[in-house]
Design a protein around this motif. Structure first.
Motif: not given
Length: 57
Positions: A15, A18, A49
């Motif tokens: 994501v 991160c 994710p």
């Protein structure tokens, strides 16, 4: 998306933002991330994710 040492193959999907993303990471579109997940690229176990993208394998 985090690439391997060669810079060619994807090794992890993260994501954005991160904390565990390595130096070989770069941003990709949502579609590119979903495609990578469908192709079997591993997900980061810290940022998950697949959950953030709503990916069901």
């Amino acid at each position: 998306m985090e690439r391997g040492l060669s810079g060619r193959e994807a090794v992890y999907v993260h994501v954005g933002g991160c904390w565990n993303a390595g130096k070989r990471s770069k941003g990709v579109t949502r579609e590119q991330a979903l495609h990578a997940l469908a192709e079997g690229v591993k997900v980061c176990p810290q940022c998950e994710p697949d959950n953030a993208l709503g990916f069901l394998d």
